[in-house]
Design a protein around this motif. Structure first.
Motif, mmCIF file in Angstrom:
data_model
loop_
_atom_site.group_PDB
_atom_site.id
_atom_site.type_symbol
_atom_site.label_atom_id
_atom_site.label_comp_id
_atom_site.label_asym_id
_atom_site.label_seq_id
_atom_site.Cartn_x
_atom_site.Cartn_y
_atom_site.Cartn_z
ATOM 1 N N ASP A 90 2.240 1.460 -3.703
ATOM 2 C CA ASP A 90 1.133 1.764 -4.534
ATOM 3 C C ASP A 90 0.511 3.203 -4.454
ATOM 4 O O ASP A 90 -0.202 3.722 -5.378
ATOM 5 C CB ASP A 90 -0.100 0.761 -4.513
ATOM 6 C CG ASP A 90 -1.102 0.677 -5.514
ATOM 7 O OD1 ASP A 90 -0.539 0.374 -6.494
ATOM 8 O OD2 ASP A 90 -2.011 1.055 -5.073
ATOM 9 N N SER A 91 0.677 3.592 -3.202
ATOM 10 C CA SER A 91 -0.098 5.004 -2.878
ATOM 11 C C SER A 91 0.779 6.179 -3.513
ATOM 12 O O SER A 91 0.287 7.389 -3.695
ATOM 13 C CB SER A 91 -0.408 5.273 -1.468
ATOM 14 O OG SER A 91 1.094 5.370 -0.754
ATOM 15 N N ARG A 132 -6.183 6.312 4.875
ATOM 16 C CA ARG A 132 -5.810 5.621 3.510
ATOM 17 C C ARG A 132 -5.294 3.946 3.749
ATOM 18 O O ARG A 132 -5.588 3.382 3.043
ATOM 19 C CB ARG A 132 -4.440 6.316 2.674
ATOM 20 C CG ARG A 132 -4.046 5.595 1.505
ATOM 21 C CD ARG A 132 -3.240 6.538 0.696
ATOM 22 N NE ARG A 132 -3.842 7.968 0.262
ATOM 23 C CZ ARG A 132 -3.513 8.507 -0.739
ATOM 24 N NH1 ARG A 132 -2.293 8.448 -1.185
ATOM 25 N NH2 ARG A 132 -4.228 9.649 -1.059
ATOM 26 N N TYR A 183 -6.963 0.873 2.103
ATOM 27 C CA TYR A 183 -6.404 -0.265 1.292
ATOM 28 C C TYR A 183 -6.514 -1.556 2.053
ATOM 29 O O TYR A 183 -6.809 -2.583 1.261
ATOM 30 C CB TYR A 183 -4.813 -0.049 1.487
ATOM 31 C CG TYR A 183 -4.370 0.958 0.370
ATOM 32 C CD1 TYR A 183 -4.040 0.079 -1.092
ATOM 33 C CD2 TYR A 183 -3.733 2.218 0.517
ATOM 34 C CE1 TYR A 183 -3.714 0.657 -2.176
ATOM 35 C CE2 TYR A 183 -3.171 2.789 -0.824
ATOM 36 C CZ TYR A 183 -3.281 2.110 -2.023
ATOM 37 O OH TYR A 183 -2.805 2.782 -3.035
ATOM 38 N N ILE A 188 1.764 6.694 4.952
ATOM 39 C CA ILE A 188 0.551 6.425 4.137
ATOM 40 C C ILE A 188 -0.614 7.318 4.896
ATOM 41 O O ILE A 188 -1.637 7.865 4.203
ATOM 42 C CB ILE A 188 0.178 5.158 4.127
ATOM 43 C CG1 ILE A 188 1.202 4.228 3.653
ATOM 44 C CG2 ILE A 188 -1.014 4.763 3.358
ATOM 45 C CD1 ILE A 188 1.155 2.835 3.774
ATOM 46 N N MET A 240 0.806 -1.281 0.021
ATOM 47 C CA MET A 240 -0.021 -0.063 0.030
ATOM 48 C C MET A 240 0.759 1.402 -0.087
ATOM 49 O O MET A 240 0.508 2.374 -0.823
ATOM 50 C CB MET A 240 -0.993 0.123 1.185
ATOM 51 C CG MET A 240 -0.346 0.130 2.459
ATOM 52 S SD MET A 240 -1.685 -0.032 3.849
ATOM 53 C CE MET A 240 -2.182 -1.690 3.747
ATOM 54 N N ARG A 257 3.385 7.394 -1.851
ATOM 55 C CA ARG A 257 3.979 8.004 -0.865
ATOM 56 C C ARG A 257 5.173 7.646 -0.359
ATOM 57 O O ARG A 257 6.155 8.352 0.266
ATOM 58 C CB ARG A 257 2.962 7.820 0.492
ATOM 59 C CG ARG A 257 1.634 8.299 0.288
ATOM 60 C CD ARG A 257 1.403 9.884 0.417
ATOM 61 N NE ARG A 257 0.372 10.432 0.205
ATOM 62 C CZ ARG A 257 -0.569 10.758 1.261
ATOM 63 N NH1 ARG A 257 -0.104 10.623 2.181
ATOM 64 N NH2 ARG A 257 -1.907 11.261 0.684
#
Length: 576
Positions: A309-310, A367, A371, A363, A306, A312
């Motif tokens: 993928d974010s 969020r 996720y 993150i 996550m 960040r």
């Protein structure tokens, strides 16, 4: 010339004969009609007599006997289809068996009958049996599903009022080999767990309730995605792990990463569905789908996914892991502290709680929750098995929760959820619900939902392989099969507190990592050190078990080992 009667005497004779013949014919016709009428009346009287007799018999019969006969007829009608593995090997089938009944109103001497029957069936309660046989009931069960030898012995006793009914009995040739997948039935051959119950819920139970007595031989076999050869390998390795590490339990599941098909699933201790006396014990549950656990560092895989993928966090980022993080009365520290800044691959390699927690803060809690739901980790998993637990998710989401969930604490999920999440991490980012029935890759993709981007999936594959080459997954790295994975050593909770020295150890693996075909999760519950001086951590037990499963089952799965002459399987590691 005038004629007279005296001139022709035969004329009167002929006329008289004609009249007499007409009289005889009319009488015959009258007699025939009367016979037909009497025959018709007789037939109706016989029919009404039969109906009246049947009504009298039903009216005077014992209601309990009628109900018991109805139950017996239902049991006999409840034939089930064979259950077979993906290669046609039988996992469950029907066999014929005898059940013993009595008609107490025909029993001459209940005491003698009781003594004779219990001499063959000593497990029966003699007092209760005598009470049953002393009534005037028309039908009672004595014992369902007796052996052929017992039937022969009781038959030879020649007890008046005692008889046998042939019923369908479920038989599992593999015994406990696939117990938690196939499930079991009750004495009436009705599915009560596993795929057996799922079959009934898919319509077989409704057919039987509606009175459709389809014979087992006339039903198409139910084919599963499971490979019995791989199932035997997985269960055998888990049995060996429990003995070798003196563990309380062990479990594992192997899944096709392209289709989501379950190839093997085992949870120990298990039971024998042919003699399921232990099936309802609390420790015999299917831990893979019906148990929830804090999986510890295995969960970090999802935090990394996550974070990447974010957008960040990038693979080239570093995080300060020089000092523990204090959260209220608790302190987050590293088991293998490096006391320095760590890159993202190093955080994964050293399984740094501090670095992972700081990635989760980057993150953000909101969020992170989004996720988790997207990954299917905070909702009940959809699967073919009826036994599925709901994950235990924190009700309040503080900053401390964000950090502890990041490394697998404060959230309890089923091992199947972890395995299916990993399937998506390595197959290009497509989340699939698991299935125990055959499914093609196209069918799976049509039902899939995007979980992470392909770029994130590629990065996670790199991290998994990097960890098996340089980190805690080295003991699972079977030469030739390009294994990647993540260990998890989670402290167990006893009476609401984490207990040091008692762990649930897991290894989440995929192979071959350059094009993942299968995902394997193995967990060993509360293992002891294999030998004095050796640690009881996941890298030293769960990873070994996973490696053995891969080594023994890869050929059955059609995964060919790489040779030294082939292109180097770790070329993918050069990119970072």
């Amino acid at each position: 010339m005038t004629l007279t009667l005296t001139d022709h005497p035969d004329m009167f004779s002929r006329a008289g004969k004609a009249k007499a013949k007409q009289k005889v014919t009319a009488k015959q016709r009258q007699d025939q009609s009367r016979g037909r009428i009497m025959l018709t009346i007789g037939a109706f009287m016989l029919l009404y007599g039969v109906i009246t007799g049947r009504l009298i018999m039903l009216g005077t019969s014992d209601p309990a006997a009628a109900a018991a006969r109805g139950s017996a007829a239902s049991a006999i009608a409840t034939a089930r289809p064979d259950i077979v593995d993906r290669n046609g090997e039988i996992l469950a089938t029907d066999i014929k068996t005898a059940s013993l009944y009595a008609e107490p109103n025909k029993i001459v001497d209940p005491d003698e009958a009781t003594e004779l029957i219990t001499s063959v069936l000593p497990d029966l309660d003699a007092g209760q049996l005598r009470k049953k046989l002393s009534t005037q009931a028309g039908f009672v069960w004595i014992k369902r599903e007796i052996t052929p030898k017992q039937r022969a012995q009781i038959f030879d006793l020649g007890i008046p009022g005692v008889g046998f009914l042939t019923e369908n009995k479920r038989f599992y040739p593999g015994g406990p080999a696939a117990a938690h997948i196939v499930g079991l039935v009750n004495v009436d051959n009705q599915g009560i767990a596993g795929i057996e119950r799922a079959i009934d819920e898919r319509g077989l139970g409704d057919l039987h309730e509606a009175g459709f007595a389809v014979k087992g031989s006339e039903q198409e076999p139910v084919r599963l995605s499971v490979d019995l050869r791989v199932q035997h390998v997985l269960r055998d390795e888990l049995v060996g792990a429990m003995q070798r590490y003196q563990a309380a339990a062990a479990m594992g599941v192997l899944i096709n990463a392209k289709t989501g098909e379950v190839m093997a699933l085992a949870s120990l201790p298990d039971f024998d569905p042919n003699d399921p006396v232990d099936a309802n014990k609390p420790d015999r549950l299917n831990r893979i789908t019906a148990g929830t656990y804090e999986l510890g560092s295995v969960f970090k895989s999802f935090t990394f996914a996550m974070a990447l993928d974010s957008g960040r966090v990038k693979m080239s980022d570093s995080f300060d892991a020089r000092a523990p993080i204090r959260v209220g009365r608790h302190v987050i520290h590293d088991s293998h502290a490096q006391a320095r800044f760590l890159t993202v691959p190093e955080i994964f390699q050293y399984s740094s709680n501090i670095g992972t927690a700081k990635m989760a803060l980057a993150i953000g809690g909101d969020r992170q929750q989004d996720y988790l739901k997207k990954f299917g980790l905070s909702v009940r998993l959809k699967t073919d098995l009826p036994e599925v637990a709901t994950p235990q998710v924190p009700k309040r989401w503080s900053e401390a929760t964000t950090m502890t969930v990041a490394f697998g604490h404060s959230i309890a999920i089923t091992p199947m959820q972890a395995a299916m999440g990993d399937v998506a991490l390595v197959n290009g980012g497509n989340f699939l619900n698991p299935t125990f029935f055959p499914r093609t890759q196209d069918e799976a993709l049509a039902e899939s939902t995007p979980m992470v981007s392909k770029k994130t999936s590629d990065e996670m594959r790199w991290l998994f392989r990097f960890n098996s080459v340089n980190g805690s997954g080295r003991h699972a790295d079977v030469p030739g099969y390009v294994v990647g994975g993540k260990t998890g050593t989670a402290e167990k909770i006893v009476n609401g507190r984490y207990v040091n020295g008692h762990y649930l150890n897991s290894f989440l693996a995929s192979f071959p990592m350059d094009d993942p075909q299968y995902v394997l999760l193995v967990s060993v519950d509360d293992p002891k050190p294999e030998a004095p001086g050796k640690p009881a951590l996941a890298a030293w037990n769960a990873a070994f078990v996973a490696g053995n499963v891969i080594r023994r089952s890869a050929a059955f799965l059609g995964v060919q080992p790489r040779t030294a002459n082939e292109s180097h399987p770790d070329a993918m590691l050069v990119s970072y």
